[in-house]
Design an enzyme around this catalytic site. Structure first.
Site, PDB file in Angstrom:
ATOM      1  N   ASP A   1       0.962  -1.077   0.105  1.00 44.72           N
ATOM      2  CA  ASP A   1      -0.306  -0.457   0.265  1.00 44.72           C
ATOM      3  C   ASP A   1       0.708   1.594  -0.282  1.00 44.72           C
ATOM      4  OD1 ASP A   1      -2.085   1.931   0.347  1.00 44.72           O
ATOM      5  OD2 ASP A   1      -3.120   0.682   1.588  1.00 44.72           O
TER       6      ASP A   1
ATOM      7  N   ASP B   1     -10.404   4.161  -1.136  1.00 50.14           N
ATOM      8  CA  ASP B   1     -11.266   3.091  -0.704  1.00 50.14           C
ATOM      9  C   ASP B   1     -12.794   3.045  -0.703  1.00 50.14           C
ATOM     10  OD1 ASP B   1      -8.877   2.848   0.550  1.00 50.14           O
ATOM     11  OD2 ASP B   1      -8.926   3.173   2.625  1.00 50.14           O
TER      12      ASP B   1
HETATM   13  C1  GLA Z   1      -5.551   2.725   2.837  1.00 50.87           C
HETATM   14  C2  GLA Z   1      -6.034   1.240   1.878  1.00 50.87           C
HETATM   15  C3  GLA Z   1      -6.856   0.268   3.092  1.00 50.87           C
HETATM   16  C4  GLA Z   1      -6.197  -0.426   4.276  1.00 50.87           C
HETATM   17  C5  GLA Z   1      -5.888   1.302   4.869  1.00 50.87           C
HETATM   18  C6  GLA Z   1      -5.065   0.610   6.067  1.00 50.87           C
HETATM   19  O1  GLA Z   1      -6.706   3.462   3.074  1.00 50.87           O
HETATM   20  O2  GLA Z   1      -6.910   1.685   0.619  1.00 50.87           O
HETATM   21  O3  GLA Z   1      -7.466  -0.335   1.838  1.00 50.87           O
HETATM   22  O4  GLA Z   1      -5.333  -1.095   3.558  1.00 50.87           O
HETATM   23  O5  GLA Z   1      -4.997   1.496   3.721  1.00 50.87           O
HETATM   24  O6  GLA Z   1      -4.391   1.626   6.521  1.00 50.87           O
END
Ligand code: GLA
Length: 671
Positions: A419, A482
């Protein structure tokens, strides 16, 4: 729920009767109205608690941000300020004669890009629409005849670009009535109807029909099969190096020699037996079908613990999800040390003396955890960031990439979500090179391991990641931000889902577009679990669309709180087959008329999977036409959620699709 299939044919008689009735409605109430005094009722005097809003709360005689109402420079004293998507149902008691309003985006959005459409529905029929209105546009006038209408629905929907800045005003909105005052009412309640039939007690082998592994890597494949236990498994023509546990259906070992092997899997119980081929491809490609599993993020966030992961693995077996092809149990953010935290559970030394990353006290034994998950026939995943910190501020992998990859392999993991997050501070600029760089670094580190890792890129679609995700070694990549757990989740599901039109050429075996997790069941922020904000039909849309998109099927609700409805959505084998089809096509948009969307994809056997979606507020008929689908001739149409043939259709298929619902079918050419 309960979509009805086929277009209803109107008879001449029914049309004549309807026309007569309409005439009576036009004549009688006019006469009645004329003889009585009309009264004005302001929309803002009704119970606005019954009006929904995609952001904020509807306001009496004010904009949604509680300022005086203003549209295109004109001020209004009265009205309702709300935010798309916004709906309100009103019982008119058949006494309302007219509704009028000036509608538009409030000037408070100040040059931002809000765009909306206002609609007025009477007894499920569209009575008036504003058309597209943008921020800054002059107010448009609605003047709607309500005679004969029992229930009114006022709707503000986004102009098609998401709901940001969609501050919408029903200015000067009022009813003219004779008799009882209109009353705001609750929207119709949708029942959660389970369409998925219970699996047969006879054996059936489900899930992926093709599986990739690298030569020499540890192999684990649990034959997903439904049917009564005890069950005895068999496997003919397994490549050298693999063995089957007949009792559990687990195939383990490793294969040294590259090649394509076709094994025949079998499952037998007291009621019968079945066989199915599994293609085992030993080479460089993994994830030949989209990964299926569970991720901790949307139910546990950073409160995740070892115990929660073990419970999830247990539940994957006990609920039977494993028998439908689910295999990954993945920890998201929060397993590492959080530098500078005073909380003893998560604070401490991020790395040991050799620089190896430490897990926090909520994860006292990572190897023990993956051993446990593997002992259930499942696989384990984890998360990190190429930056110094993860999104939640825990230790990231920056400048320790090889060491961390090795550590993850030693621990026994099988899946890595990588990520971007704080790497934004490291990247020199927004160039493609800088965006790709950290992903190449981890690709190289993973390539050196003697374990297979599914490599899940997460950077929210930057620089069109779908165009190069495979090049940097990704097996799947998040294409969007997200999904989130807000009440407007449905807007995100359709917006993010439909965003994939045109991206189908980038998806295929070993490299998939990833629109984020399945947000059904119990989800919540920081331990405050609650049922998904999606209505039952919205949930059918979510799962149907994700399967058509050949998206990774990663559920992220609480595994220990799986109710029957949620489980039915996750475990329909004919629906999962659309996602897991070995041809690996992603669906694309076939047609769209207003709120009616048709999406389709080719299947390996020559059939087509077709989704009919209704993003509107009332049920409507959606039609898939053969020429649009590029097919001709008779087709056998099968309803996949009900697992039932509907009939043979000549040139099109129509279904009544409920509000925000979906009908998922498969078309088999009749020869
Ligand atoms: C980002 C990602 C999520 C999750 C969070 C964790 O927002 O897109 O899917 O993994 O980080 O902190």
């Amino acid at each position: 729920m309960n979509p009805e299939y086929g277009v209803k044919k109107e008879s001449f008689l029914s049309r004549a009767m309807a026309a007569g009735a309409a005439l009576m409605l036009l004549v009688l109430p006019t006469w009645a109205a004329d003889s009585a005094e009309r009264e004005t009722v302001w929309l803002s005097s009704l119970d606005l608690g019954k009006m929904t809003a995609g952001w904020g709360e509807p306001q009496i005689d004010r904009s949604v941000q509680e300022k005086p109402i203003s549209i295109g420079g004109k001020r209004f004293d009265k009205g309702v300020g709300t935010h798309a998507t916004s709906a309100m149902y009103i019982d008119l008691k058949r006494d309302a004669k007219r509704f009028s309003a000036f509608v538009g985006v409030d000037d408070e959005v100040n040059g931002n890009v809000g765009s909306v459409e206002f609609r007025v529905y009477g007894d499920h029929k569209l009575l008036w629409t504003s058309g597209l209105i943008k921020a800054g546009d002059r107010a448009r006038e609605a003047d709607v005849d309500l005679r004969g209408v029992k229930t009114l629905m006022l709707l503000v929907k986004s102009g098609g670009d998401g709901v940001s800045y969609d501050h919408a005003n029903w200015a000067d909105a009022k009813f003219e009535i004779v008799g009882d005052k209109p009353e705001a009412i609750d929207p119709p309640v949708e029942k959660a109807i389970i369409l998925t039939p219970k699996p047969s007690p006879k054996p059936r082998i489900n899930g992926a029909k093709v599986f990739g592994v690298r030569p020499g890597s540890p192999f684990l494949f649990t034959i997903p099969a439904t049917g009564n236990r005890p069950m005895e498994f068999s496997a003919k023509r397994l490549p050298d190096g693999l063995r089957l546990d007949k009792r559990t259906g687990r195939i383990t070992g490793s294969v040294a020699k590259r090649g394509k092997y076709v094994a025949t899997l079998g499952a037998k119980n007291a009621l019968g037996e079945t066989e199915r081929e599994l293609r085992i491809v030993v080479g460089d490609k993994l994830a030949l079908t989209p990964p299926m599993g569970w991720n901790s993020w949307y139910c546990f966030f950073t409160t995740v613990t070892d115990k929660m992961m073990r419970d999830a693995a247990d539940a994957m077996v006990n609920t039977g999800m494993i028998n439908h092809g689910y295999s990954y149990v993945n920890i998201d953010d929060g397993w590492m040390i959080k530098p500078d935290s005073n909380d003893p559970a998560i604070g401490g030394e991020p790395r040991d003396a050799a620089g190896k990353i430490n897990s926090n006290r909520n994860f006292p034994d990572m190897k023990g955890l993956t051993d446990y998950i593997h002992s259930k026939g499942l696989k384990a995943g984890l998360y990190t960031s190429p930056g110094p910190l993860t999104c939640a501020g825990y230790t990231g992998t920056y400048q320790h990439e090889e060491l961390d990859a090795q550590r993850f392999a030693e621990w026994g993991f099988d899946f890595l979500k990588y990520d971007w997050c704080s790497y934004g501070r490291i990247a020199k600029d927004n160039s493609l090179d800088e965006r790709q760089k950290p992903y190449f670094v981890m690709k190289a580190a993973l390539a050196k391991l003697d374990r297979d890792f599914i490599y899940n890129l997460c950077q929210y679609g930057m620089s069109n990641v779908w165009e190069w995700g495979a090049e940097v070694g990704g097996h799947c990549w998040r294409t969007t931000g997200d999904l989130g757990i807000a009440t407007s989740l449905y807007d995100n599901v359709v917006r993010y889902g439909f965003f994939h039109d045109g991206k189908e050429k980038w998806a295929g075996p070993g490299h998939w577009n990833d629109p984020d997790y399945l947000l059904i069941g119990w989800i919540g922020w920081k331990g405050a679990l609650r049922p998904t904000p999606l209505s039952p039909n919205e949930q059918y849309t979510h799962v149907s669309l994700w399967c058509l998109l050949a998206a990774p099927l990663i559920f992220s609700g609480d595994m220990t709180k799986l109710d029957e409805f949620t489980l039915s959505l996750l475990t329909n084998d004919e629906v999962i087959e659309i996602d897991q089809d070995p041809l690996g096509r992603q669906a694309s948009r076939i047609s769209q008329e207003d709120d009616r969307h048709v999406w389709a994809k080719d299947m390996e056997d020559g059939s087509k999977a077709v989704g009919l979606f209704n993003t509107g507020e009332i049920a409507t008929t959606v039609t898939a036409r053969w020429p649009d689908l590029g097919i001709s001739g008779k087709q056998r149409v099968r309803d996949l959620w009900r697992q039932k043939d509907i009939g043979i259709f000549e040139s099109s298929f129509s279904a009544e699709v409920p509000r925000h619902g979906a009908v998922l079918v498969r078309l088999f050419p009749v020869r």
